[in-house]
Write a protein that holds these residues in place. Sequence first.
Motif, PDB file in Angstrom:
ATOM      1  N   VAL A 130      14.830 -42.076 -42.649  1.00 18.65           N
ATOM      2  CA  VAL A 130      13.478 -41.807 -42.180  1.00 18.65           C
ATOM      3  C   VAL A 130      13.266 -40.301 -42.241  1.00 18.65           C
ATOM      4  O   VAL A 130      14.090 -39.548 -41.745  1.00 18.65           O
ATOM      5  CB  VAL A 130      13.285 -42.289 -40.729  1.00 18.65           C
ATOM      6  CG1 VAL A 130      11.893 -41.955 -40.236  1.00 18.65           C
ATOM      7  CG2 VAL A 130      13.540 -43.785 -40.654  1.00 18.65           C
ATOM      8  N   PRO A 131      12.237 -39.813 -42.899  1.00 17.85           N
ATOM      9  CA  PRO A 131      12.131 -38.372 -43.144  1.00 17.85           C
ATOM     10  C   PRO A 131      11.863 -37.564 -41.884  1.00 17.85           C
ATOM     11  O   PRO A 131      11.234 -38.039 -40.958  1.00 17.85           O
ATOM     12  CB  PRO A 131      10.950 -38.265 -44.108  1.00 17.85           C
ATOM     13  CG  PRO A 131      10.141 -39.464 -43.830  1.00 17.85           C
ATOM     14  CD  PRO A 131      11.110 -40.545 -43.459  1.00 17.85           C
ATOM     15  N   GLU A 132      12.336 -36.315 -41.926  1.00 19.46           N
ATOM     16  CA  GLU A 132      12.223 -35.470 -40.748  1.00 19.46           C
ATOM     17  C   GLU A 132      10.798 -35.025 -40.469  1.00 19.46           C
ATOM     18  O   GLU A 132      10.476 -34.622 -39.375  1.00 19.46           O
ATOM     19  CB  GLU A 132      13.097 -34.245 -40.908  1.00 19.46           C
ATOM     20  CG  GLU A 132      12.653 -33.342 -42.023  1.00 19.46           C
ATOM     21  CD  GLU A 132      13.563 -32.153 -42.178  1.00 19.46           C
ATOM     22  OE1 GLU A 132      13.509 -31.273 -41.319  1.00 19.46           O
ATOM     23  OE2 GLU A 132      14.314 -32.115 -43.142  1.00 19.46           O
ATOM     24  N   GLY A 133       9.946 -35.105 -41.451  1.00 16.09           N
ATOM     25  CA  GLY A 133       8.600 -34.596 -41.269  1.00 16.09           C
ATOM     26  C   GLY A 133       7.732 -35.430 -40.364  1.00 16.09           C
ATOM     27  O   GLY A 133       6.562 -35.122 -40.168  1.00 16.09           O
ATOM     28  N   LEU A 134       8.295 -36.478 -39.822  1.00 11.23           N
ATOM     29  CA  LEU A 134       7.460 -37.397 -39.048  1.00 11.23           C
ATOM     30  C   LEU A 134       7.442 -37.070 -37.568  1.00 11.23           C
ATOM     31  O   LEU A 134       6.640 -37.606 -36.832  1.00 11.23           O
ATOM     32  CB  LEU A 134       7.980 -38.824 -39.241  1.00 11.23           C
ATOM     33  CG  LEU A 134       8.140 -39.238 -40.703  1.00 11.23           C
ATOM     34  CD1 LEU A 134       8.641 -40.659 -40.777  1.00 11.23           C
ATOM     35  CD2 LEU A 134       6.828 -39.107 -41.430  1.00 11.23           C
TER      36      LEU A 134
ATOM     37  N   LEU B  42       7.822 -40.485 -34.235  1.00  8.71           N
ATOM     38  CA  LEU B  42       6.720 -41.396 -34.584  1.00  8.71           C
ATOM     39  C   LEU B  42       6.397 -42.322 -33.420  1.00  8.71           C
ATOM     40  O   LEU B  42       5.236 -42.558 -33.080  1.00  8.71           O
ATOM     41  CB  LEU B  42       7.126 -42.259 -35.796  1.00  8.71           C
ATOM     42  CG  LEU B  42       6.817 -41.749 -37.187  1.00  8.71           C
ATOM     43  CD1 LEU B  42       7.304 -42.758 -38.222  1.00  8.71           C
ATOM     44  CD2 LEU B  42       5.323 -41.515 -37.364  1.00  8.71           C
TER      45      LEU B  42
ATOM     46  N   ASP C 174      10.669 -31.127 -45.255  1.00  6.84           N
ATOM     47  CA  ASP C 174       9.602 -30.762 -44.312  1.00  6.84           C
ATOM     48  C   ASP C 174       9.249 -29.300 -44.593  1.00  6.84           C
ATOM     49  O   ASP C 174       9.979 -28.391 -44.207  1.00  6.84           O
ATOM     50  CB  ASP C 174      10.103 -30.935 -42.877  1.00  6.84           C
ATOM     51  CG  ASP C 174       9.020 -30.601 -41.849  1.00  6.84           C
ATOM     52  OD1 ASP C 174       8.036 -29.909 -42.198  1.00  6.84           O
ATOM     53  OD2 ASP C 174       9.166 -31.025 -40.692  1.00  6.84           O
TER      54      ASP C 174
ATOM     55  N   GLN D  82       0.224 -43.635 -40.706  1.00  3.90           N
ATOM     56  CA  GLN D  82       1.499 -43.387 -40.039  1.00  3.90           C
ATOM     57  C   GLN D  82       1.853 -44.537 -39.106  1.00  3.90           C
ATOM     58  O   GLN D  82       3.015 -44.940 -39.010  1.00  3.90           O
ATOM     59  CB  GLN D  82       1.423 -42.073 -39.254  1.00  3.90           C
ATOM     60  CG  GLN D  82       1.336 -40.845 -40.152  1.00  3.90           C
ATOM     61  CD  GLN D  82       0.998 -39.577 -39.381  1.00  3.90           C
ATOM     62  OE1 GLN D  82       0.144 -39.607 -38.499  1.00  3.90           O
ATOM     63  NE2 GLN D  82       1.642 -38.486 -39.728  1.00  3.90           N
TER      64      GLN D  82
ATOM     65  N   LEU E   7      12.507 -36.902 -50.198  1.00  2.00           N
ATOM     66  CA  LEU E   7      11.660 -37.648 -49.253  1.00  2.00           C
ATOM     67  C   LEU E   7      11.733 -37.087 -47.838  1.00  2.00           C
ATOM     68  O   LEU E   7      10.773 -37.134 -47.081  1.00  2.00           O
ATOM     69  CB  LEU E   7      12.110 -39.114 -49.269  1.00  2.00           C
ATOM     70  CG  LEU E   7      11.281 -40.147 -48.520  1.00  2.00           C
ATOM     71  CD1 LEU E   7       9.839 -40.168 -48.995  1.00  2.00           C
ATOM     72  CD2 LEU E   7      11.903 -41.538 -48.680  1.00  2.00           C
ATOM     73  N   HIS E   8      12.884 -36.537 -47.486  1.00  2.00           N
ATOM     74  CA  HIS E   8      13.108 -36.058 -46.117  1.00  2.00           C
ATOM     75  C   HIS E   8      12.654 -34.622 -45.904  1.00  2.00           C
ATOM     76  O   HIS E   8      12.762 -34.106 -44.799  1.00  2.00           O
ATOM     77  CB  HIS E   8      14.602 -36.135 -45.814  1.00  2.00           C
ATOM     78  CG  HIS E   8      15.405 -35.278 -46.741  1.00  2.00           C
ATOM     79  ND1 HIS E   8      15.681 -35.664 -48.029  1.00  2.00           N
ATOM     80  CD2 HIS E   8      15.921 -34.048 -46.596  1.00  2.00           C
ATOM     81  CE1 HIS E   8      16.372 -34.708 -48.621  1.00  2.00           C
ATOM     82  NE2 HIS E   8      16.521 -33.708 -47.782  1.00  2.00           N
TER      83      HIS E   8
ATOM     84  N   GLU F  55       2.477 -29.992 -45.030  1.00  2.00           N
ATOM     85  CA  GLU F  55       3.386 -31.026 -44.540  1.00  2.00           C
ATOM     86  C   GLU F  55       2.656 -32.078 -43.722  1.00  2.00           C
ATOM     87  O   GLU F  55       2.983 -33.267 -43.788  1.00  2.00           O
ATOM     88  CB  GLU F  55       4.526 -30.416 -43.726  1.00  2.00           C
ATOM     89  CG  GLU F  55       5.648 -31.390 -43.449  1.00  2.00           C
ATOM     90  CD  GLU F  55       6.157 -32.084 -44.724  1.00  2.00           C
ATOM     91  OE1 GLU F  55       6.446 -31.397 -45.708  1.00  2.00           O
ATOM     92  OE2 GLU F  55       6.245 -33.327 -44.735  1.00  2.00           O
TER      93      GLU F  55
ATOM     94  N   ARG G 227       6.689 -32.189 -32.473  1.00  2.00           N
ATOM     95  CA  ARG G 227       7.575 -31.248 -31.806  1.00  2.00           C
ATOM     96  C   ARG G 227       7.045 -30.824 -30.447  1.00  2.00           C
ATOM     97  O   ARG G 227       7.784 -30.376 -29.619  1.00  2.00           O
ATOM     98  CB  ARG G 227       7.782 -30.026 -32.703  1.00  2.00           C
ATOM     99  CG  ARG G 227       8.401 -30.400 -34.021  1.00  2.00           C
ATOM    100  CD  ARG G 227       8.694 -29.195 -34.874  1.00  2.00           C
ATOM    101  NE  ARG G 227       8.967 -29.647 -36.223  1.00  2.00           N
ATOM    102  CZ  ARG G 227       8.076 -29.633 -37.196  1.00  2.00           C
ATOM    103  NH1 ARG G 227       6.870 -29.158 -36.994  1.00  2.00           N
ATOM    104  NH2 ARG G 227       8.370 -30.087 -38.384  1.00  2.00           N
TER     105      ARG G 227
END
Lengths: 151, 209, 72
Positions: free
Chosen positions: A120-124, A52, B64, A138, B61-62, B33, A127
């Motif tokens: 903190v979620p991994e989707g942030l 992020l 993906d 965000q 929450l985590h 996502e 890559r």
Amino acid sequence: MIGGESMDRATPEWLRRFADAEAECPSVSAGARQRASGEQPRGVALAGLIGLWRRSRGMSSAAFAAMAGIEVAELERLERGDEVGGGVLAQVAGVLGVSAEKLIWLCGQGTSSEAALGGVPEGLGARGSIPEPLNPRQAAALNEIIRNLAG
Amino acid sequence: MGERVQVAERASGQLVEATLHEGLTTRDLEVIERSWAAHRAELVAALMGAGVERRLWPESLHWDWGRKAPLLELLLVNAFGVACRGGWQAVMMTKTAGYDARVSSEAGKPLVYVDFVETAPWNWTISELGRLPVFKGLGSVLIRRAVQQSRAEGFRGRVGLHALPQAERFYGQVCGMTRVGPDAAKQDLVYFEFTRQQADAFISGGGDR
Amino acid sequence: MSTTERRTMTLNLTEAEMRVLEALAEKKDLSKTAVLRQALRLYQLIEHRTSQGERLVLEDDRLAKKAEVMVL
């Protein structure tokens, strides 16, 4: 035909009944507590935060590593969730402008009295080497997370 | 193209038209996502800001979905999603080989295994933040689809899954699945299973609730 | 993408192969077609994982026995 072998459509009564009952439940999530790969979550949290932060500044992995004074390989280890030295985390904390102690706790390598800081979620994370910019939502979330992690 | 379904809009109390898509692609999961990630981030900030204990945070929450996308190249993996009002509201990934029933009456017979299922973050009930879902009944619609997939495969409605703790009530009490128990091989998550009869009861609306 | 479209093929099996297929169909409460589809899915999974360097191992906890399966 309800209950038959065909791809029957749910009746309105069925939908309302189950929708109301489902809404009384906190979640319907099924799958895995952490990541599907079974990796530990500590790197997930930090990778999300670094991702992020990099995206908020349009910064590549190499640039971030250089700014933190660490090797790119060390940054990659951090983002995979591998163990790294406290010194590396302290340098990263310096770049992010957050408390080193809280960051170490976030990575699962220490303890913190502030249990609400984890996850903190991994989707942030971005890559690609040139990360996508953050949208306003965000960016606001990042600022809030950084504020909570600040010394 | 997809199957027309309905979901309940909480605010209006109305059923609204939605589409249940089968065969989601890698691209679909990445789009999902990207759409959900900002809401996950916003929730993290809100939970942290409100000082909500970590154990009370939404347990998926985590997640993906983009990271789960590579699984789609396998024949045994299928992904389904419910879309309405221009957005993906819920997603489910199932497996159709390698999983057998555990409930004694049907033990050893194949079933559809729900590998992952999740609704969009704006459809979560988070009482600590006073958040209510925009759409209700999405989990039921997807589990109903898993039963239909099981029937189409010749598995007679048998479905198995490992529920996250916050979802145990939904699968046990709302859907009426058998609570087989914690599974040491799967992070001690509780394993639930629909027998053929339970699946029939769920589809017909007469589940054990 | 439609997952409901089907294509038909003729399969020639030996007597022994057919006996095994019928026994599996009986045991698993599946049609013979469904058994073969299960077999294809699992074979693809094993091939995919072993081609990435993983090994297929069968383990028996009671006998503390572990054996690696060769996948051709």
